[in-house]
Structures are given as structure tokens and as C-alpha cells.
Design an enzyme around this catalytic site. Structure first.
Site, PDB file in Angstrom:
ATOM      1  N   ASN A 287       0.815  -1.207   0.141  1.00 28.07           N
ATOM      2  CA  ASN A 287      -0.011  -0.097  -0.038  1.00 28.07           C
ATOM      3  C   ASN A 287       0.870   1.257   0.077  1.00 28.07           C
ATOM      4  OD1 ASN A 287      -2.335   1.855   1.113  1.00 28.07           O
ATOM      5  ND2 ASN A 287      -1.041   2.039   2.651  1.00 28.07           N
TER       6      ASN A 287
ATOM      7  N   ALA B  13       2.792   5.661 -14.150  1.00 23.46           N
ATOM      8  CA  ALA B  13       3.547   4.511 -14.779  1.00 23.46           C
ATOM      9  C   ALA B  13       3.807   3.399 -13.526  1.00 23.46           C
ATOM     10  CB  ALA B  13       4.902   5.012 -15.164  1.00 23.46           C
TER      11      ALA B  13
ATOM     12  N   TYR C 225       3.870   8.764 -11.094  1.00 23.01           N
ATOM     13  CA  TYR C 225       2.712   8.184 -10.332  1.00 23.01           C
ATOM     14  C   TYR C 225       1.967   6.863 -11.159  1.00 23.01           C
ATOM     15  CZ  TYR C 225      -1.090   7.548  -7.044  1.00 23.01           C
ATOM     16  OH  TYR C 225      -2.192   7.221  -6.112  1.00 23.01           O
TER      17      TYR C 225
END
Ligand SMILES: NC(=O)c1ccc[n+]([C@@H]2O[C@H](COP(=O)([O-])OP(=O)(O)OC[C@H]3O[C@@H](n4cnc5c(N)ncnc54)[C@H](O)[C@@H]3O)[C@@H](O)[C@H]2O)c1
Length: 257
Positions: free
Chosen positions: A93, A160, A158
Site C-alpha cells: 500500500n 507509470a 505515479y
């Protein structure tokens, strides 16, 4: 008919769990009985999260780590397996955002975002997978984003990283399916957390733009994300792997003219 989610014999690691989604994921997994490891780079946030959850009577332990460091991911996985004898759920996460035109993104900024989110998801999955393969069982959840599904100007690294996470999830599911290890991703649209508050505060995001952009004309809520996580760790999703579950109110479906 949904089965009651009982994780009382399970041990879960969540990276970036000192705040935001990660903390909410830990709380939910622990409320369903799991022992949760808060794998977090911010020591103060990690300790605070551990204290908060244990005060609520939940089983939680903080481990300091940087998700972009493969040795740290190995340590978290090994320490967890050594301390608790198992590792059932691993949630990649940890993330951070950056908005900048591509011509201005520095190599260091590019590498940081790719390092934490894409490489970090691989390192975390690899560390967990090595233990789960021996166990013959495991469940990996990767937090992607609608930015991994549709492009957004100003978010090269971000987007990619998140697109890479979606394809990586499919590879892991393909490789480890025969070993009873599932890997799925969740791709949320905008849901209010510190990360979003930061973007609103620095002017790189705007609430009116967000709500108008969303076909449901509102942001998502953390409980709406939690139900997706719970479904993916439950036995109800036993034959679902390699998927990316969009929790986006149709954001990525809408071409938005
Ligand atoms: N909030 C949203 O609307 C949204 C939407 C789509 C995807 N996401 C993704 O969800 C994830 C969580 O986002 P959030 O909104 O909860 O963010 P947040 O900023 O509220 O929390 C992120 C947590 O990750 C930690 N972290 C950052 N880098 C780390 C590292 N290298 N190692 C370990 N921990 C690290 C931070 O210290 C923080 O506690 C991210 O991957 C983000 O890209 C968020």
C-alpha cells in the site's frame, strides 16, 4: 450470500500503514481477527498507529521499514514469519504522489516514486511470496490507482508506477496460482486521506474538479474501499486472482468531455 470473514488465525502485513488507507486496512483486518504488522517508514506514525490499534484491543505490531528497500521488505517478511509462524496476507500500500510536468521531473523524483510504489510492490510481493510458497497459501493485495488505468497529465511517475503494479499483479497471479497464492490489485479513485489533503493544500488538486470529474459527483469513502479489501482477502473471492478491482465510481469508465 457472503461468508463471515474470519481472519483470527491469520497474520497480515500492510506497508505504509501509519496513516490513510494502510491504517484503515490494518484496523479492518485486525477487527476481523488478524494479527497485523504496520510496516511504515515514518516511525512516529507507525508507533502511533500501533498504540491506537492495541488500545482498541486489536493485535498490531509496528515494524520500521522503507518499502523501496528490498532488504527491509525481506526483514519484515522474515521477522513476521519468525514471530508468528505464518504470513497469510500482504498488502502493498505504501505510496506517495507527485504532480509535475514530465519535462521537469528529476531523475531522483522519478526513481523515488517508481522505487516506493512499483519496485516496493515487487520487493514486498517477492519477500512475502517466498514465505507463502513454502506455506502453500497466501494472499497479496496491491494498491494501484485509477491513474494506472487512465493517464493524467502531470503524473508520469505515479501513473507509470500504478500501471506497472496492475501488470505485475497479473504476472504474480499467473506464477503463483498453482501454489494457492492469489494476487489482486485495487484501483481506487480519489478518496480523502492525508495524501489527497496535501494535493488539495498545495493546489495540485481541486475539490470542484474532483467532484465534477467523478460520474457519481463525489469522492469515495474509506469504508467503500475497505469492503473491496475484505472481499479480496475472504474465501468468497477464492477463484478471483490477477484482477484489478476498480473502486472508482466509474471514474475510469468516463471519457469526460
Ligand atoms: N487517497 C487516494 O485517493 C488514493 C487513490 C488511489 C490510490 N491511492 C494509493 O493508496 C495508497 C495509500 O495512499 P494514502 O492516500 O493512504 O496515502 P497517505 O499519504 O495518507 O499514507 C501513506 C503512508 O505510506 C507511508 N509511506 C510512504 N512511503 C513509504 C515507504 N517508502 N515505506 C513505507 N511506508 C511509506 C507514509 O508515511 C504514510 O503513512 C498509496 O499507494 C496511494 O498511491 C490513494
Amino acid at each position: 450470500m457472503f461468508t463471515e470473514v474470519d481472519l483470527s488465525q491469520q497474520v497480515a502485513v500492510v506497508t505504509g500503514a501509519g496513516a490513510g488507507f494502510g491504517l484503515a486496512f490494518c484496523r479492518t483486518l485486525a477487527e476481523h481477527g488478524a494479527t497485523v504488522i504496520i510496516a511504515e517508514i515514518n516511525e512516529a506514525a507507525g508507533k502511533r498507529a500501533e498504540q491506537m490499534l492495541t488500545n482498541e484491543g486489536l493485535k498490531a505490531k509496528f515494524m520500521l521499514c522503507d518499502a523501496s528497500n528490498p532488504d527491509h521488505m525481506q526483514n519484515v517478511a522474515r521477522q513476521t514469519a519468525d514471530a508468528f509462524g505464518r504470513l497469510d496476507i500482504w498488502v502493498n500500500n505504501a505510496g506517495l504522489s507527485q504532480n509535475a510536468p514530465s519535462e521537469l521531473v528529476t531523475p531522483a523524483e522519478w526513481q523515488r516514486l517508481i522505487g516506493v510504489m512499483l519496485s516496493g510492490t515487487f520487493y514486498g510481493s517477492q519477500a512475502a511470496g517466498q514465505i507463502m510458497l513454502k506455506q502453500g497459501k497466501g494472499n497479496i493485495i496491491n494498491i494501484a490507482s485509477i491513474n494506472g488505468v487512465v493517464a493524467q497529465a502531470g503524473r508520469a511517475s505515479y501513473s507509470a508506477a500504478k500501471a506497472g503494479i496492475i501488470r505485475l499483479t497479473e504476472v504474480l497471479a499467473s506464477e503463483w496460482g498453482p501454489h494457492n497464492i492469489r494476487a489482486n490489485a485495487i484501483a481506487p479513485a480519489v478518496i480523502m486521506t492525508d495524501l489527497v489533503r496535501g494535493n488539495l493544500a498545495n493546489g495540485s488538486a481541486n475539490m470542484d474538479v474532483y467532484t465534477n470529474r467523478s460520474p457519481m459527483r463525489r469522492l469515495g469513502e474509506i469504508p467503500e474501499l475497505i469492503t473491496a479489501l475484505l472481499f479480496l482477502v475472504s474465501t468468497d473471492s477464492a477463484y478471483i486472482t490477477g484482477q484489478t478491482l476498480r473502486v472508482d465510481g466509474a471514474w475510469a469508465s468516463d471519457h469526460y468531455l
